[in-house]
Design an enzyme around this catalytic site. Structure first.
Site, PDB file in Angstrom:
ATOM      1  N   SER A 414      32.882   0.995  11.977  1.00 22.64           N
ATOM      2  CA  SER A 414      32.590  -0.389  11.615  1.00 22.64           C
ATOM      3  C   SER A 414      31.944  -1.033  12.835  1.00 22.64           C
ATOM      4  O   SER A 414      32.526  -1.003  13.923  1.00 22.64           O
ATOM      5  CB  SER A 414      33.891  -1.126  11.275  1.00 22.64           C
ATOM      6  OG  SER A 414      34.593  -0.401  10.302  1.00 22.64           O
ATOM      7  N   TRP A 634      40.030   2.665   6.104  1.00 22.89           N
ATOM      8  CA  TRP A 634      39.867   4.114   6.124  1.00 22.89           C
ATOM      9  C   TRP A 634      41.188   4.741   6.523  1.00 22.89           C
ATOM     10  O   TRP A 634      42.075   4.065   7.033  1.00 22.89           O
ATOM     11  CB  TRP A 634      38.752   4.505   7.094  1.00 22.89           C
ATOM     12  CG  TRP A 634      39.039   4.142   8.525  1.00 22.89           C
ATOM     13  CD1 TRP A 634      39.667   4.923   9.457  1.00 22.89           C
ATOM     14  CD2 TRP A 634      38.712   2.917   9.203  1.00 22.89           C
ATOM     15  NE1 TRP A 634      39.749   4.264  10.649  1.00 22.89           N
ATOM     16  CE2 TRP A 634      39.185   3.035  10.538  1.00 22.89           C
ATOM     17  CE3 TRP A 634      38.084   1.739   8.816  1.00 22.89           C
ATOM     18  CZ2 TRP A 634      39.032   2.019  11.476  1.00 22.89           C
ATOM     19  CZ3 TRP A 634      37.951   0.731   9.757  1.00 22.89           C
ATOM     20  CH2 TRP A 634      38.404   0.869  11.066  1.00 22.89           C
TER      21      TRP A 634
HETATM   22  N1  LIG Z   1      40.881   9.976  10.204  1.00 25.40           N
HETATM   23  C1  LIG Z   1      41.043   9.912  11.511  1.00 25.40           C
HETATM   24  O1  LIG Z   1      40.868  10.829  12.220  1.00 25.40           O
HETATM   25  C2  LIG Z   1      41.426   8.632  12.151  1.00 25.40           C
HETATM   26  C3  LIG Z   1      41.189   8.441  13.504  1.00 25.40           C
HETATM   27  C4  LIG Z   1      41.544   7.240  14.090  1.00 25.40           C
HETATM   28  C5  LIG Z   1      42.159   6.276  13.336  1.00 25.40           C
HETATM   29  N2  LIG Z   1      42.378   6.521  12.026  1.00 25.40           N
HETATM   30  C6  LIG Z   1      43.000   5.527  11.205  1.00 25.40           C
HETATM   31  O2  LIG Z   1      42.466   4.278  11.601  1.00 25.40           O
HETATM   32  C7  LIG Z   1      43.420   3.279  11.433  1.00 25.40           C
HETATM   33  C8  LIG Z   1      43.585   2.471  12.725  1.00 25.40           C
HETATM   34  O3  LIG Z   1      43.978   3.324  13.765  1.00 25.40           O
HETATM   35  P1  LIG Z   1      44.496   2.770  15.153  1.00 25.40           P
HETATM   36  O4  LIG Z   1      44.926   3.911  15.984  1.00 25.40           O
HETATM   37  O5  LIG Z   1      43.474   1.860  15.686  1.00 25.40           O
HETATM   38  O6  LIG Z   1      45.771   1.904  14.713  1.00 25.40           O
HETATM   39  P2  LIG Z   1      47.227   1.917  15.331  1.00 25.40           P
HETATM   40  O7  LIG Z   1      47.126   1.543  16.759  1.00 25.40           O
HETATM   41  O8  LIG Z   1      47.901   3.175  14.979  1.00 25.40           O
HETATM   42  O9  LIG Z   1      47.913   0.764  14.495  1.00 25.40           O
HETATM   43  C9  LIG Z   1      47.642  -0.627  14.718  1.00 25.40           C
HETATM   44  C10 LIG Z   1      48.837  -1.450  14.377  1.00 25.40           C
HETATM   45  O10 LIG Z   1      49.092  -1.406  12.976  1.00 25.40           O
HETATM   46  C11 LIG Z   1      50.503  -1.290  12.802  1.00 25.40           C
HETATM   47  N3  LIG Z   1      50.853  -0.798  11.470  1.00 25.40           N
HETATM   48  C12 LIG Z   1      51.174   0.439  11.078  1.00 25.40           C
HETATM   49  N4  LIG Z   1      51.490   0.453   9.775  1.00 25.40           N
HETATM   50  C13 LIG Z   1      51.356  -0.807   9.326  1.00 25.40           C
HETATM   51  C14 LIG Z   1      51.562  -1.429   8.067  1.00 25.40           C
HETATM   52  N5  LIG Z   1      51.920  -0.737   6.997  1.00 25.40           N
HETATM   53  N6  LIG Z   1      51.337  -2.732   7.967  1.00 25.40           N
HETATM   54  C15 LIG Z   1      50.960  -3.455   9.039  1.00 25.40           C
HETATM   55  N7  LIG Z   1      50.776  -2.930  10.251  1.00 25.40           N
HETATM   56  C16 LIG Z   1      50.969  -1.617  10.399  1.00 25.40           C
HETATM   57  C17 LIG Z   1      50.893  -0.358  13.911  1.00 25.40           C
HETATM   58  O11 LIG Z   1      52.285  -0.399  14.128  1.00 25.40           O
HETATM   59  P3  LIG Z   1      53.204   0.875  14.443  1.00 25.40           P
HETATM   60  O12 LIG Z   1      52.309   2.032  14.724  1.00 25.40           O
HETATM   61  O13 LIG Z   1      54.037   0.472  15.595  1.00 25.40           O
HETATM   62  O14 LIG Z   1      54.021   1.084  13.211  1.00 25.40           O
HETATM   63  C18 LIG Z   1      50.112  -0.950  15.047  1.00 25.40           C
HETATM   64  O15 LIG Z   1      50.771  -2.026  15.606  1.00 25.40           O
HETATM   65  C19 LIG Z   1      44.651   4.024  10.989  1.00 25.40           C
HETATM   66  O16 LIG Z   1      44.594   4.113   9.598  1.00 25.40           O
HETATM   67  C20 LIG Z   1      44.465   5.419  11.453  1.00 25.40           C
HETATM   68  O17 LIG Z   1      45.191   6.353  10.667  1.00 25.40           O
HETATM   69  C21 LIG Z   1      42.024   7.662  11.424  1.00 25.40           C
HETATM   70  C1  LIG Z   2      35.748   4.425   3.289  1.00 25.61           C
HETATM   71  C2  LIG Z   2      36.333   5.227   2.148  1.00 25.61           C
HETATM   72  C3  LIG Z   2      36.601   4.592   0.940  1.00 25.61           C
HETATM   73  C4  LIG Z   2      37.177   5.299  -0.120  1.00 25.61           C
HETATM   74  N1  LIG Z   2      37.469   4.660  -1.288  1.00 25.61           N
HETATM   75  C5  LIG Z   2      38.112   5.321  -2.272  1.00 25.61           C
HETATM   76  C6  LIG Z   2      38.499   4.642  -3.475  1.00 25.61           C
HETATM   77  O1  LIG Z   2      38.279   3.456  -3.663  1.00 25.61           O
HETATM   78  N2  LIG Z   2      39.135   5.369  -4.439  1.00 25.61           N
HETATM   79  C7  LIG Z   2      39.419   6.705  -4.289  1.00 25.61           C
HETATM   80  O2  LIG Z   2      40.014   7.298  -5.185  1.00 25.61           O
HETATM   81  N3  LIG Z   2      39.035   7.375  -3.167  1.00 25.61           N
HETATM   82  C8  LIG Z   2      38.407   6.722  -2.155  1.00 25.61           C
HETATM   83  N4  LIG Z   2      38.037   7.402  -1.013  1.00 25.61           N
HETATM   84  C9  LIG Z   2      38.312   8.845  -0.885  1.00 25.61           C
HETATM   85  C10 LIG Z   2      37.076   9.721  -1.177  1.00 25.61           C
HETATM   86  O3  LIG Z   2      36.600   9.523  -2.479  1.00 25.61           O
HETATM   87  C11 LIG Z   2      37.483  11.195  -0.988  1.00 25.61           C
HETATM   88  O4  LIG Z   2      37.807  11.399   0.369  1.00 25.61           O
HETATM   89  C12 LIG Z   2      36.424  12.172  -1.418  1.00 25.61           C
HETATM   90  O5  LIG Z   2      36.928  13.470  -1.261  1.00 25.61           O
HETATM   91  C13 LIG Z   2      35.134  12.060  -0.644  1.00 25.61           C
HETATM   92  O6  LIG Z   2      34.189  12.930  -1.205  1.00 25.61           O
HETATM   93  P1  LIG Z   2      32.764  13.209  -0.520  1.00 25.61           P
HETATM   94  O7  LIG Z   2      33.070  13.945   0.765  1.00 25.61           O
HETATM   95  O8  LIG Z   2      32.042  14.076  -1.492  1.00 25.61           O
HETATM   96  O9  LIG Z   2      32.071  11.918  -0.287  1.00 25.61           O
HETATM   97  C14 LIG Z   2      37.459   6.692   0.048  1.00 25.61           C
HETATM   98  C15 LIG Z   2      37.159   7.327   1.255  1.00 25.61           C
HETATM   99  C16 LIG Z   2      36.617   6.609   2.301  1.00 25.61           C
HETATM  100  C17 LIG Z   2      36.328   7.319   3.604  1.00 25.61           C
END
Ligand SMILES: NC(=O)c1ccc[n+]([C@@H]2O[C@H](COP(=O)([O-])OP(=O)(O)OC[C@H]3O[C@@H](n4cnc5c(N)ncnc54)[C@H](OP(=O)(O)O)[C@@H]3O)[C@@H](O)[C@H]2O)c1
Ligand SMILES: Cc1cc2nc3c(=O)[nH]c(=O)nc-3n(C[C@H](O)[C@H](O)[C@H](O)COP(=O)(O)O)c2cc1C
Ligand SMILES: Cc1cc2nc3c(=O)[nH]c(=O)nc-3n(C[C@H](O)[C@H](O)[C@H](O)COP(=O)(O)OP(=O)(O)OC[C@H]3O[C@@H](n4cnc5c(N)ncnc54)[C@H](O)[C@@H]3O)c2cc1C
Length: 635
Positions: A414, A634
């Site tokens: 973002s 995400w």
């Molecule tokens: N796919 C990936 O590889 C990837 C990589 C990076 C980040 N992400 C995702 O990106 C998002 C942000 O990551 P980040 O590391 O910047 O965040 P973060 O530092 O882990 O979390 C930010 C804040 O949100 C709080 N929080 C956790 N669960 C919550 C809930 N249900 N409601 C309200 N607040 C809540 C956390 O509290 P506590 O932790 O103390 O509970 C923390 O204070 C997360 O979804 C993470 O899983 C994904």
């Molecule tokens: C930013 C984002 C938004 C998404 N929104 C939805 C959603 O609204 N509903 C859902 O069922 N899945 C949602 N997904 C999950 C994707 O549909 C799923 O990961 C899918 O396997 C992606 O397929 P692709 O790799 O072919 O694009 C979202 C995923 C991302 C990263």
């Protein structure tokens, strides 16, 4: 997919049939041997496309011809004419995004489905949806496609499949496929050939007279596009932005949070606050080298993998000719756990029959096989290198491995700046992904670790660059600056709000009437990950930010989350929403936070607005439809 008359294969029905085929938006006559299946994909990050390729390949095992097709590259209004082909079947693998939206490449098809009243003439179809249960509109696009094709008069050959990326998408797909094929066989009266051997789709060619100027070195589309950059820049033609700033945002804690600024001056790239930037990362050199070492391969060999089906519009699995090193570094996903079809095809290379068995079992639909795949591959986060290391008898041909691995995907961020204020710069706010897997290996996220190591100016004076492009989003500030905005950002979910704040400040400077601007930010500790603290306090000081609320979740025994603070301010928030036309924005975790925050708004509508729960749900849904409750989340 197309066979010329002189190449008609007798197939299991023993005769070729003339038929029409989708190809580059046209129908034209081709020749097939049995049933004909076209598998369309609506895909953003490649999974649905990968699944389509697998279904099309499977078709050969059932004596059918199969082709995988990009929805965007076909004139889908011609779909009813598919019945003109004997034994034809259209399969759709449809991913869902946003608020139940189609992928970019499925947008036109979605529009067509919505608008058309054409009779589908009993066109045979089946749909597999790809989604994620953590999103509110789970598999909306798969569901819609399945329902709409039936309404239009299509004939469903097999039930809608719904894959959940939050669970085990691979297993969902394999299970669906296991039932889908028997249904197809029954419908068309075909049988599995029983031939379960590996089928190569590409042949390995060593180009003679190699001209290094004609060898791809990481470009996504046009050869040498990184040397001679030409706008417009997009997914196939990314811009090489120089890294102007790369600084750590946290002073303490064991994570690395970073702020990057990518210089886009001269690129003609324009962006709005709320848009996303996509970056193409490179894989870790040490993983690439280790794969080369284990496979005894000379990674610098120039190769081309050419589609054996000369008529296919996909000539190569990735830009060719190239070297194995470039393919493994720029084009192939070598860090995500391999899918079951990859394990199945690799099994033939294991010299130990036990390893062969294990690999084949994991690719089977048996409960034992599925369990093993879940624990040994997914839970243990074994990537292809870990599989090779932990199965020493497995020694695949490197070209076959390169054919099988999925494409390395761009990562989205973002944008953390305003295009109005910083037209020459795109900012990113990201957290570096790094953790230990259960096998004791260190998992390093591809893009974040690659970005972390981007030094602004290298020792030899070169500027580090990042291939990128901008993807438009729906996450937009209100048209009228006077509308109040309530922004809720968690962790790196603060990113788009830095852009929003810059833009609101800029509007204020222009003398515009800017409404209340409120931020709810959630992080772990005040002294660790209170990102952009100085900037936020400055925005507050000059009145751009009218309210700064921060929930430090781990600074006290009991968790404090943004929704707790929202509820404390419920009366003021309800007034802003109900009376003052406020716009609400949520960014960060999709898994729990988005739902929990939404529940907090239901509570506010009930407690202060006096609505019943059902009315509150309808109320918030209405705000969403009007674009006044927007999420950029995400997982
Ligand atoms: N796919 C990936 O590889 C990837 C990589 C990076 C980040 N992400 C995702 O990106 C998002 C942000 O990551 P980040 O590391 O910047 O965040 P973060 O530092 O882990 O979390 C930010 C804040 O949100 C709080 N929080 C956790 N669960 C919550 C809930 N249900 N409601 C309200 N607040 C809540 C956390 O509290 P506590 O932790 O103390 O509970 C923390 O204070 C997360 O979804 C993470 O899983 C994904
Ligand atoms: C930013 C984002 C938004 C998404 N929104 C939805 C959603 O609204 N509903 C859902 O069922 N899945 C949602 N997904 C999950 C994707 O549909 C799923 O990961 C899918 O396997 C992606 O397929 P692709 O790799 O072919 O694009 C979202 C995923 C991302 C990263
Ligand atoms: C629309 C959109 C906007 C985004 N905006 C931002 C943003 O502004 N800032 C930002 O930082 N990210 C953002 N992301 C996430 C970002 O795109 C990448 O997914 C993220 O940076 C990880 O990429 P990577 O290549 O470093 O990790 P990858 O190599 O892709 O590895 C990630 C894998 O590690 C897993 N994983 C991560 N942490 C753990 C853990 N602790 N334990 C076990 N498994 C784990 C994940 O589930 C995933 O399978 C956004 C994503 C989308 C779709």
């Amino acid at each position: 997919v197309l066979s010329r008359p002189d190449q008609v294969n007798s197939g299991i029905l023993g005769q070729g049939v003339s038929c029409w085929v989708f190809f580059h938006g046209l129908f034209y006559v081709g020749y097939f041997y049995v049933g004909n299946m076209v598998v369309f994909y609506g895909s953003q990050t490649g999974t649905a496309e990968e699944f389509c390729g697998r279904l099309a390949k499977d078709a050969q095992r059932y004596g059918m011809s199969g082709m995988s097709a990009d929805l965007e590259e076909n004139d889908m209004s011609e779909l009813p004419r598919l019945v003109e082909i004997d034994n034809s079947l259209a399969v759709f693998c449809m991913a869902t995004y946003g608020e139940g939206d189609p992928t970019d490449n499925a947008q036109d098809f979605y529009d067509w489905m919505q608008e058309t009243d054409e009779e589908l003439n009993r066109v045979n179809f089946a749909v597999f949806g790809l989604g994620n249960k953590t999103y509110e509109h789970f598999n909306a696009m798969g569901k819609y496609t399945d329902k709409r094709l039936e309404e239009l008069g299509g004939r469903r050959i097999y039930d809608l499949g719904m894959g959940d990326d939050d669970g085990n998408l691979e297993e969902d797909f394999v299970s669906w496929k296991e039932q889908f094929w028997p249904a197809v066989c029954e419908h068309f009266g075909v049988e599995a050939t029983g031939d379960d051997t590996s089928i190569r789709q590409y042949e390995l060619v060593f180009p003679t007279d190699i001209n290094m100027n004609k060898v791809y070195t990481g470009e996504m589309g046009r050869l040498k596009s990184f040397e001679t950059q030409k706008p417009p820049f997009d997914a196939k033609n990314p811009y090489l932005a120089t890294v102007a700033v790369n600084r750590q945002l946290n002073q303490a804690g064991d994570r690395h949070l970073m702020h990057l600024e990518l210089d886009i001056s001269g690129s003609q790239i324009r962006y709005d606050s709320g848009d996303h930037v996509a970056v193409y990362p490179m894989n870790d050199v040490s993983i690439v080298n280790r794969i080369g070492q284990i496979l005894d391969a000379d990674l610098d060999t120039v190769i081309s993998l050419n589609n054996l089906d000369e008529e296919s519009n996909k000539k190569h699995p990735f830009p060719c000719p190239t070297t194995y090193r470039t393919a493994l570094t720029h084009y192939l996903d070598i860090t995500n756990p391999p899918r079951t079809n990859v394990l199945f095809e690799l099994a033939q290379y294991a010299t130990d029959p036990k390893d062969q068995d294990i690999l084949r079992k994991m690719a089977s639909a048996s409960p034992e096989g599925k369990g093993l795949y879940q624990s040994w591959v997914l839970d243990a986060q074994r990537n292809i290198l870990a599989v090779l290391e932990d199965m020493p008898s497995l020694h695949p041909a490197i070209d076959h491995l390169c054919e099988l691995l999925p494409r390395l995907q761009a990562r989205y961020y973002s944008i953390a700046s305003s295009g109005k204020v910083y037209s020459n710069m795109v900012s990113i706010c990201a957290v570096v992904v790094e953790f230990q897997t259960s096998t004791g290996r260190s998992f390093k996220g591809v893009a974040t670790n690659w970005l972390k190591n981007k030094v602004v100016v290298t020792d030899n004076g070169h500027k580090a660059t990042v291939p990128m492009y901008v993807r438009k989003s729906q996450f937009r500030l209100p048209f009228k600056a006077s509308n109040p905005v309530v922004m809720i950002g968690l962790g790196t979910g603060i990113a788009p709000f830095m852009g929003f704040l810059q833009e609101r400040g800029w509007m204020k400077e222009q003398g515009k009437d800017v409404g209340e601007t409120i931020l709810y930010f959630g992080c772990r500790h005040r002294n660790q990950d209170f990102m952009y603290q100085q900037e936020l306090e400055e925005f507050e000081k000059v009145g751009v930010l009218t309210q700064l609320n921060v929930a430090f979740s781990r600074d006290q025994e009991e968790k404090v989350y943004v929704q707790h603070l929202l509820k404390k301010n419920n009366e003021h928030l309800w007034k802003l929403i109900h009376t003052d036309n406020a716009h609400i924005y949520i960014c960060g975790d999709a898994r729990n936070m988005a739902r929990d925050v939404q529940n907090a708004f239901y509570d506010i509508a009930e407690e202060v607005g006096g609505l019943t729960h059902t009315q509150a749900v309808v109320y918030i849904k209405k705000l969403m439809t009007k674009g006044r409750y927007a999420q950029d989340v995400w997982s």
